[in-house]
Write a protein that holds these residues in place. Sequence first.
Motif, PDB file in Angstrom:
ATOM      1  N   LYS A  56       0.847  -1.185   0.000  1.00 23.95           N
ATOM      2  CA  LYS A  56       0.000   0.000   0.000  1.00 23.95           C
ATOM      3  C   LYS A  56       0.888   1.243   0.000  1.00 23.95           C
ATOM      4  O   LYS A  56       1.664   1.468   0.927  1.00 23.95           O
ATOM      5  CB  LYS A  56      -0.900   0.029   1.234  1.00 23.95           C
ATOM      6  CG  LYS A  56      -1.781  -1.204   1.406  1.00 23.95           C
ATOM      7  CD  LYS A  56      -2.793  -1.327   0.268  1.00 23.95           C
ATOM      8  CE  LYS A  56      -3.722  -2.512   0.486  1.00 23.95           C
ATOM      9  NZ  LYS A  56      -4.733  -2.633  -0.566  1.00 23.95           N
ATOM     10  N   THR A  57       0.797   2.035  -1.041  1.00 24.50           N
ATOM     11  CA  THR A  57       1.613   3.254  -1.141  1.00 24.50           C
ATOM     12  C   THR A  57       0.695   4.440  -1.386  1.00 24.50           C
ATOM     13  O   THR A  57      -0.255   4.353  -2.180  1.00 24.50           O
ATOM     14  CB  THR A  57       2.624   3.142  -2.291  1.00 24.50           C
ATOM     15  OG1 THR A  57       1.916   2.892  -3.495  1.00 24.50           O
ATOM     16  CG2 THR A  57       3.605   2.011  -2.028  1.00 24.50           C
ATOM     17  N   PRO A  58       0.966   5.531  -0.668  1.00 31.44           N
ATOM     18  CA  PRO A  58       0.148   6.727  -0.891  1.00 31.44           C
ATOM     19  C   PRO A  58       0.412   7.310  -2.268  1.00 31.44           C
ATOM     20  O   PRO A  58       1.516   7.178  -2.807  1.00 31.44           O
ATOM     21  CB  PRO A  58       0.593   7.668   0.215  1.00 31.44           C
ATOM     22  CG  PRO A  58       1.999   7.247   0.519  1.00 31.44           C
ATOM     23  CD  PRO A  58       2.026   5.759   0.327  1.00 31.44           C
ATOM     24  N   ALA A  59      -0.566   7.860  -2.857  1.00 31.98           N
ATOM     25  CA  ALA A  59      -0.382   8.503  -4.156  1.00 31.98           C
ATOM     26  C   ALA A  59       0.448   9.744  -3.986  1.00 31.98           C
ATOM     27  O   ALA A  59       0.100  10.633  -3.225  1.00 31.98           O
ATOM     28  CB  ALA A  59      -1.735   8.849  -4.754  1.00 31.98           C
ATOM     29  N   VAL A  60       1.550   9.760  -4.639  1.00 26.88           N
ATOM     30  CA  VAL A  60       2.471  10.893  -4.549  1.00 26.88           C
ATOM     31  C   VAL A  60       2.467  11.598  -5.891  1.00 26.88           C
ATOM     32  O   VAL A  60       2.727  10.984  -6.932  1.00 26.88           O
ATOM     33  CB  VAL A  60       3.885  10.441  -4.163  1.00 26.88           C
ATOM     34  CG1 VAL A  60       4.823  11.635  -4.141  1.00 26.88           C
ATOM     35  CG2 VAL A  60       3.876   9.735  -2.831  1.00 26.88           C
ATOM     36  N   VAL A  61       2.185  12.803  -5.829  1.00 31.02           N
ATOM     37  CA  VAL A  61       2.203  13.588  -7.058  1.00 31.02           C
ATOM     38  C   VAL A  61       3.546  14.263  -7.150  1.00 31.02           C
ATOM     39  O   VAL A  61       3.890  15.121  -6.332  1.00 31.02           O
ATOM     40  CB  VAL A  61       1.073  14.641  -7.072  1.00 31.02           C
ATOM     41  CG1 VAL A  61       1.151  15.463  -8.364  1.00 31.02           C
ATOM     42  CG2 VAL A  61      -0.271  13.963  -6.937  1.00 31.02           C
ATOM     43  N   LYS A  62       4.307  13.826  -8.104  1.00 25.86           N
ATOM     44  CA  LYS A  62       5.640  14.393  -8.260  1.00 25.86           C
ATOM     45  C   LYS A  62       5.553  15.617  -9.148  1.00 25.86           C
ATOM     46  O   LYS A  62       5.111  15.523 -10.301  1.00 25.86           O
ATOM     47  CB  LYS A  62       6.581  13.377  -8.884  1.00 25.86           C
ATOM     48  CG  LYS A  62       6.851  12.173  -7.964  1.00 25.86           C
ATOM     49  CD  LYS A  62       7.860  11.246  -8.615  1.00 25.86           C
ATOM     50  CE  LYS A  62       8.167  10.079  -7.708  1.00 25.86           C
ATOM     51  NZ  LYS A  62       9.144   9.165  -8.321  1.00 25.86           N
TER      52      LYS A  62
END
Length: 505
Positions: A56-62
Amino acid sequence: MALVCALTNEVPETPVVSPYSGAIFEKRVIEKYLMENGCDPISGKELKPDELIEIKTPAVVKPKPPSATSIPATLKTMQDEWDALMIHSFTQRQQLQTTRQELSHALYQHDAACRVIARLNKEVAAAREALATLKPQAGIVSAPTAIPQPALAAEAGGSATHPMEQAGMSAEVIQKLQDKATVLTQERKKRGRTVPEDLVMADQVKSFLTVASHPGLHSASVPGILALDINSADHSKILTGGNDKNATVFNKDTEQVVAILKGHTKKITKVIYHPNEDTVITGSPDMNIRIWHVPTSQTQLLLRCHEGPVTGLSLHPTGDYLLSTSSDKHWAFSDIRTGRLLTKVIDTAEMGLTTAQFHPDGLIFGTGTKDAQVKIWDLKEQSNVANFPGHTGPISAISFSENGYYLATAADDACVKLWDLRKLKNFKTIQLDDGYEVKDLCFDQSGTYLAIAGTDVRVYLCKQWQDLKIFNDHTALATGVRFGKHAQYLASTSMDRTLKLYAIE
């Protein structure tokens, strides 16, 4: 895929972890892999899709880097990535080329090793064949032939280094020689001056042409035929000795090789075809004389009479005894039925003997020497009874005429001399061109013709001593010449590896 994720630290869209290898995979891809293989691609252990652990990984907006906020900056980033890809591709090509070179070198080494192994196997097979040929000489040879007695001569490489002991000329042997000479002399007187009805006439000899040429009797890798003889009972069989250490029996009528005789360790320079048996005799610089049984191609007797190269051979008219000469300055007289050396006499020649031949009656014989001497010997007394000086080079060939009166001799002085045995003098000299080499001489069985082999092949009419025919078909030095029955054909051999036959077309 797992390696890409692990090395680049990139996180797949739907990442999962293998409980066995701990590697991260993209779920869709690993599930397809497991359906086909059913095991962890890293560890190889059995793995089921429901055993995969989701991450489970948080959505990271790069955010985009500041340098990529414009079109030119984006193009530059793409250009950098393209350059990196090209450099990586070049490096891969270099590694591929290196791998190919290493593989090529390994294949070459493997091929070379295979060739070495094949050559060694061939040498081992040849050695075993030679050993098998030599083994029968150690004891009693029981071949279906007219020479069944044991070989008393030792084999090469064993006790052959010890000279054979002389058995001596017994009264029985001398009486046998005398009886044969008496019979032959009477037969010659009965024939008188008549010539055989089937003898080819001089005009016909002039019309002789080359009717056959056989180049395949001996090896092409060591070219050259050095010796020639014809079976006087079956004139279709021809015997040759070659530079390739082999003797070959050839049937001219069927044009087939009857036998190839292998055993000598050096070239064969002298050959004799027994007149009454399917037996041949060969001599070589390997100091050995071999007596062969043609149907089996096997050596029956191995005679080691000399301590130097064998230079001359002549079979006694009885067919039971052999005269041999050598560069060791000795002539030897041996029994070919038992292999015994009967007598061995040293010549006073300083440089050794070069050739020998029995007189048709068998009580005397002639020898040639390297110091240009022609000597006549009494066999019973084992003494030198006459000398014929006059040549200026080593004697290369001698031949007695069947009439019992003439002796033809040749040397390295470009001439052939004819001697009268009754008057012991030279009555005719055939002077040849300067530089002409004579390697062999031969009278026909009637004593009507004389053939010369050397720079070319020539036939002379006896008494008139005029040349009837000259053959220039050989492309190298002619080494042997013999007449067929009633001179109906002529055979010659040469260093050009061919046997040529001449007759009326």
